[in-house]
Design an enzyme around this catalytic site. Structure first.
Site, PDB file in Angstrom:
ATOM      1  N   ASP A  12      19.659  13.055  60.850  1.00 36.06           N
ATOM      2  CA  ASP A  12      20.983  12.430  60.741  1.00 36.06           C
ATOM      3  C   ASP A  12      22.098  13.457  60.914  1.00 36.06           C
ATOM      4  O   ASP A  12      21.934  14.630  60.589  1.00 36.06           O
ATOM      5  CB  ASP A  12      21.091  11.739  59.367  1.00 36.06           C
ATOM      6  N   GLY A  15      26.273  12.517  65.270  1.00 39.86           N
ATOM      7  CA  GLY A  15      27.619  12.025  65.587  1.00 39.86           C
ATOM      8  C   GLY A  15      28.685  12.900  64.950  1.00 39.86           C
ATOM      9  O   GLY A  15      29.621  13.353  65.615  1.00 39.86           O
ATOM     10  N   ARG A  25      29.974  11.456  70.768  1.00 36.79           N
ATOM     11  CA  ARG A  25      28.782  11.389  69.918  1.00 36.79           C
ATOM     12  C   ARG A  25      27.500  11.700  70.696  1.00 36.79           C
ATOM     13  O   ARG A  25      26.567  12.291  70.162  1.00 36.79           O
ATOM     14  CB  ARG A  25      28.679  10.000  69.274  1.00 36.79           C
ATOM     15  N   HIS A  29      23.903  13.949  70.112  1.00 36.27           N
ATOM     16  CA  HIS A  29      22.492  13.541  70.280  1.00 36.27           C
ATOM     17  C   HIS A  29      21.774  14.510  71.214  1.00 36.27           C
ATOM     18  O   HIS A  29      20.624  14.867  70.985  1.00 36.27           O
ATOM     19  CB  HIS A  29      22.406  12.117  70.827  1.00 36.27           C
ATOM     20  N   SER A  57      16.580   3.297  64.553  1.00 39.53           N
ATOM     21  CA  SER A  57      16.205   2.287  63.560  1.00 39.53           C
ATOM     22  C   SER A  57      16.479   0.882  64.089  1.00 39.53           C
ATOM     23  O   SER A  57      17.225   0.706  65.071  1.00 39.53           O
ATOM     24  CB  SER A  57      17.001   2.497  62.264  1.00 39.53           C
ATOM     25  N   GLU A  59      18.345  -1.057  62.817  1.00 39.69           N
ATOM     26  CA  GLU A  59      19.770  -1.291  62.572  1.00 39.69           C
ATOM     27  C   GLU A  59      20.656  -0.583  63.595  1.00 39.69           C
ATOM     28  O   GLU A  59      21.838  -0.902  63.733  1.00 39.69           O
ATOM     29  CB  GLU A  59      20.153  -0.821  61.164  1.00 39.69           C
ATOM     30  N   LEU A 123      -1.313  18.702  66.429  1.00 37.88           N
ATOM     31  CA  LEU A 123      -0.205  18.021  65.747  1.00 37.88           C
ATOM     32  C   LEU A 123      -0.003  16.603  66.292  1.00 37.88           C
ATOM     33  O   LEU A 123       0.031  16.392  67.497  1.00 37.88           O
ATOM     34  CB  LEU A 123       1.093  18.821  65.967  1.00 37.88           C
TER      35      LEU A 123
HETATM   36  C1  IPE Z   1      19.056   6.581  60.036  1.00 40.64           C
HETATM   37  O1  IPE Z   1      20.299   7.104  60.294  1.00 40.64           O
HETATM   38  C2  IPE Z   1      18.357   6.254  61.317  1.00 40.64           C
HETATM   39  C3  IPE Z   1      17.923   7.398  62.126  1.00 40.64           C
HETATM   40  C4  IPE Z   1      18.027   8.660  61.786  1.00 40.64           C
HETATM   41  C5  IPE Z   1      17.324   7.063  63.387  1.00 40.64           C
HETATM   42  P1  IPE Z   1      21.601   6.179  60.338  1.00 40.64           P
HETATM   43  O2  IPE Z   1      22.742   7.104  60.595  1.00 40.64           O
HETATM   44  O3  IPE Z   1      21.412   5.065  61.286  1.00 40.64           O
HETATM   45  O4  IPE Z   1      21.636   5.596  58.853  1.00 40.64           O
HETATM   46  P2  IPE Z   1      22.841   5.007  58.002  1.00 40.64           P
HETATM   47  O5  IPE Z   1      23.495   3.962  58.836  1.00 40.64           O
HETATM   48  O6  IPE Z   1      23.765   6.143  57.723  1.00 40.64           O
HETATM   49  O7  IPE Z   1      22.200   4.493  56.765  1.00 40.64           O
HETATM   50  C1  IPE Z   2      21.501  10.689  64.519  1.00 42.42           C
HETATM   51  O1  IPE Z   2      22.668  10.863  63.802  1.00 42.42           O
HETATM   52  C2  IPE Z   2      20.688   9.529  64.060  1.00 42.42           C
HETATM   53  C3  IPE Z   2      20.442   8.515  65.094  1.00 42.42           C
HETATM   54  C4  IPE Z   2      20.575   7.252  64.866  1.00 42.42           C
HETATM   55  C5  IPE Z   2      20.008   8.924  66.422  1.00 42.42           C
HETATM   56  P1  IPE Z   2      23.852   9.819  63.763  1.00 42.42           P
HETATM   57  O2  IPE Z   2      24.133   9.326  65.141  1.00 42.42           O
HETATM   58  O3  IPE Z   2      23.573   8.777  62.762  1.00 42.42           O
HETATM   59  O4  IPE Z   2      25.029  10.759  63.293  1.00 42.42           O
HETATM   60  P2  IPE Z   2      26.141  10.429  62.222  1.00 42.42           P
HETATM   61  O5  IPE Z   2      25.447   9.985  60.984  1.00 42.42           O
HETATM   62  O6  IPE Z   2      27.007   9.364  62.810  1.00 42.42           O
HETATM   63  O7  IPE Z   2      26.862  11.725  62.027  1.00 42.42           O
HETATM   64 MG    MG Z   3      23.898   8.668  60.757  1.00 41.63          MG
END
Ligand code: IPE
Ligand code: IPE
Ligand code: MG
Length: 226
Positions: A12, A15, A25, A29, A57, A59, A123
């Site tokens: 995480d 972005g 963003r 990635h 995810s 979501e 792995l």
């Molecule tokens: C969780 O991160 C999903 C992945 C890392 C793929 P999100 O950034 O989507 O989670 P929330 O929305 O902050 O809970």
């Molecule tokens: C990567 O981080 C997780 C994925 C869903 C690929 P985010 O894209 O959720 O980054 P933040 O949380 O917005 O900083």
């Molecule tokens: Mg995130």
């Protein structure tokens, strides 16, 4: 030092990493892929059995279409570029989640990569794609209902979830300072150790993985006993 058998990572903060620098963003990635490459390499060297990476995810479809498309494009490029090298290193690719909803060309790339590495014994690189813990549980229940049985036990249930045959994660790492599970491995995380760090995923390096493993070694896993 005890090396966890199965490490799962909620990658995480891509972005925020990018926005902090005035980039889009998607640049975050793209940078995150470098961390993915380093952590796979480190996991392989450490002799970890399973590395699960939460990449998309159920979501995450709520994000703008350009970001969603960009994420899948990056995944495809990553597999194209890396699968030969991973194959040489005896890494076996596995995917959890419902990939049928992904773009056609990406599904093809995933399937051929899985096939290419299917005989490897090193792995297990397990990528969670269009993965949701609740979706996984419902999917398993629907599979079990077809058996026409009256009751189900944990062993049978385990056979119907995506991670069937894999050990449960010993250690779950989440980057970027968030302290939530976000629908990740709900069933499998029953006795996992959680580790969170403020480091954003694109900055996460081998040293940060070692910090997490050191902390894991200081934990006392009791599983309800004393
Ligand atoms: C969780 O991160 C999903 C992945 C890392 C793929 P999100 O950034 O989507 O989670 P929330 O929305 O902050 O809970
Ligand atoms: C990567 O981080 C997780 C994925 C869903 C690929 P985010 O894209 O959720 O980054 P933040 O949380 O917005 O900083
Ligand atoms: Mg995130």
């Amino acid at each position: 030092m005890v090396i966890p058998k199965h490490i799962a990572i909620i990658m995480d903060g891509n972005g925020r990493w990018a926005v902090k620098r005035g980039f889009s963003r998607l640049i975050g990635h793209r940078e995150g892929i470098k961390s993915v490459e380093e952590i796979i390499k480190a996991s392989n060297e450490l002799g970890i059995s399973v590395l699960t990476l939460y990449a998309f995810s159920t979501e995450n479809w709520a994000r703008p279409l350009t970001e969603v498309k960009g994420l899948f494009r990056l995944l495809k490029i990553f597999l194209r570029k890396k699968i030969k090298e991973l194959n040489k290193k005896n890494v076996k690719l596995k995917v959890i989640g419902d990939i049928s909803k992904l773009p056609e060309d990406v599904i093809k790339e995933i399937k051929s990569s899985i096939k290419e590495t299917s005989n490897n014994t090193g792995l297990i690189l397990n990528i969670a794609l269009n993965y949701g813990g609740r979706q996984e549980i419902i999917n398993a229940i629907n599979g079990i209902l077809k058996l026409n049985i009256k009751s189900v036990d944990e062993n049978t249930f385990e056979k119907y979830i995506y991670t069937s045959g894999l050990p449960s994660p010993d250690l779950i790492i989440r980057t970027s300072g968030e302290c939530r599970i976000s629908n990740f491995l709900l069933w499998q995380s029953a006795y996992s150790e959680f580790y969170t760090t403020n480091v954003l995923w694109p900055d996460f390096r081998k040293k940060d993985l070692m910090d997490a493993i050191s902390e894991y070694n200081r934990r006392n896993r009791r599983y309800g006993g004393i």
